[in-house]
Enzyme design. Structure first.
Site, short mmCIF file in Angstrom:
data_model
loop_
_atom_site.label_atom_id
_atom_site.label_comp_id
_atom_site.label_asym_id
_atom_site.label_seq_id
_atom_site.Cartn_x
_atom_site.Cartn_y
_atom_site.Cartn_z
N ASP A 67 0.76 -1.11 0.03
CA ASP A 67 0.03 0.00 0.00
C ASP A 67 0.90 1.20 0.01
O ASP A 67 2.15 1.35 0.29
CB ASP A 67 -0.91 -0.03 1.15
CG ASP A 67 -0.21 -0.34 2.67
OD1 ASP A 67 0.89 -0.39 2.67
OD2 ASP A 67 -0.99 -0.68 3.59
N HIS A 136 -7.18 -4.88 10.35
CA HIS A 136 -6.78 -4.74 8.93
C HIS A 136 -5.40 -5.34 8.37
O HIS A 136 -4.38 -5.68 9.34
CB HIS A 136 -6.84 -3.31 8.56
CG HIS A 136 -5.43 -2.48 9.03
ND1 HIS A 136 -5.63 -0.94 8.72
CD2 HIS A 136 -4.35 -2.72 9.33
CE1 HIS A 136 -4.39 -0.74 9.41
NE2 HIS A 136 -3.60 -1.57 9.44
P1 PGA Z 1 2.68 -1.79 12.53
O1 PGA Z 1 1.28 -1.69 11.58
O2 PGA Z 1 3.53 -2.88 12.03
O3 PGA Z 1 3.20 -0.06 12.52
O4 PGA Z 1 2.20 -2.15 13.78
C1 PGA Z 1 0.80 -2.86 11.17
C2 PGA Z 1 -0.54 -2.59 10.27
O5 PGA Z 1 -1.10 -1.49 10.56
O6 PGA Z 1 -0.72 -3.17 9.30
#
Ligand code: PGA
Length: 239
Positions: A67, A136
């Site tokens: 993304d 998510h």
């Molecule tokens: P993070 O994000 O690795 O910064 O915890 C993971 C995500 O939102 O998919």
């Protein structure tokens, strides 16, 4: 789903790097799906160190990231392309890398061409994932239906709150992003999901033990044939 629980985040990173390294050693022209966020950073460090040590050659590897934010100016340090360069690509000899272009004039067309590019490269061999506090994966936020292909998405408030730590103020967090869809992710031949820390414990629990539902997008992974989940103790606390 194969679930591993490790004592420390450092062990998760070593194990994840070992699996990705094995993928590249077995198929030097692998197509990797990559992720941003705090979770994979130590894994990337391990991969860099394997590369520097002469163990891993990325020259034939292609990568596609999950993304990218929409609307950040070119070169913004918190864009995901900047993150990936800083944390991985600038330190290895990656053959090629792609992220959706969140600055494209026609975002719909960008989604379609990103999806097509993945297909043209033969599909993703191994997709690395984190998980949001809200369950998510990529920016596929909880909702009424699973998304299919790469799409323009609006960030959930919980995601904006979680990501504000990277920006000077919450107003600067982009509200939209381009993200591979759940369908894109599910088409990967194998999936490696990492989760660290107690803030992820509830989402991890629901992913593994709850119903398969678009309200917890990561739960769909249970219907994929080759998913490995690596957790530290804190993220596994509710299992
Ligand atoms: P993070 O994000 O690795 O910064 O915890 C993971 C995500 O939102 O998919």
């Amino acid at each position: 789903m194969v679930v591993h629980v490790f004592d420390t985040p450092a062990q998760v990173a070593q194990a994840a790097a070992a699996v990705i390294a094995a993928q590249i050693l077995q198929k030097p022209d692998s197509v990797l799906g990559l992720a941003t966020g705090s979770t994979p950073m130590d894994t990337y460090r391990e991969l860099i160190s394997l590369h520097r040590g002469g163990v891993l050659d990325f020259s034939r590897v292609k990568s596609y990231n999950l993304d990218e934010y929409v609307g950040l100016p070119d070169g913004h340090p918190e864009s995901y392309v900047s993150f990936m360069k800083r944390n991985l690509f600038d330190h290895i000899n990656i053959g090629s890398y792609s992220l959706p272009d969140g600055r494209a004039r026609d975002l719909q067309r960008e989604c379609e061409s990103y999806e097509q590019a993945i297909k043209d490269d033969g599909g993703i061999d191994m997709q690395l994932l984190g998980i949001g506090n809200n369950g998510h994966i990529g920016f596929n936020e909880p909702g009424e239906a699973f998304t299919y292909s790469t799409n323009l998405t609006t960030l959930a408030q919980s995601t904006i709150d979680a990501n504000k730590r990277f920006f000077d103020s919450i107003d600067q967090v982009p509200r939209q992003a381009l993200s591979m869809g759940i369908g894109t992710i599910m088409e990967a031949r194998s999936i490696l999901l990492l989760a660290l820390g107690e803030a992820k414990a509830q989402a991890v629990y629901q992913m593994i033990r709850g119903p398969i539902t678009p309200r917890l997008p990561a739960s769909i992974l249970r219907s994929h044939a080759r998913v490995t989940v690596m957790l530290d103790k804190a993220a596994a606390a509710r299992l």
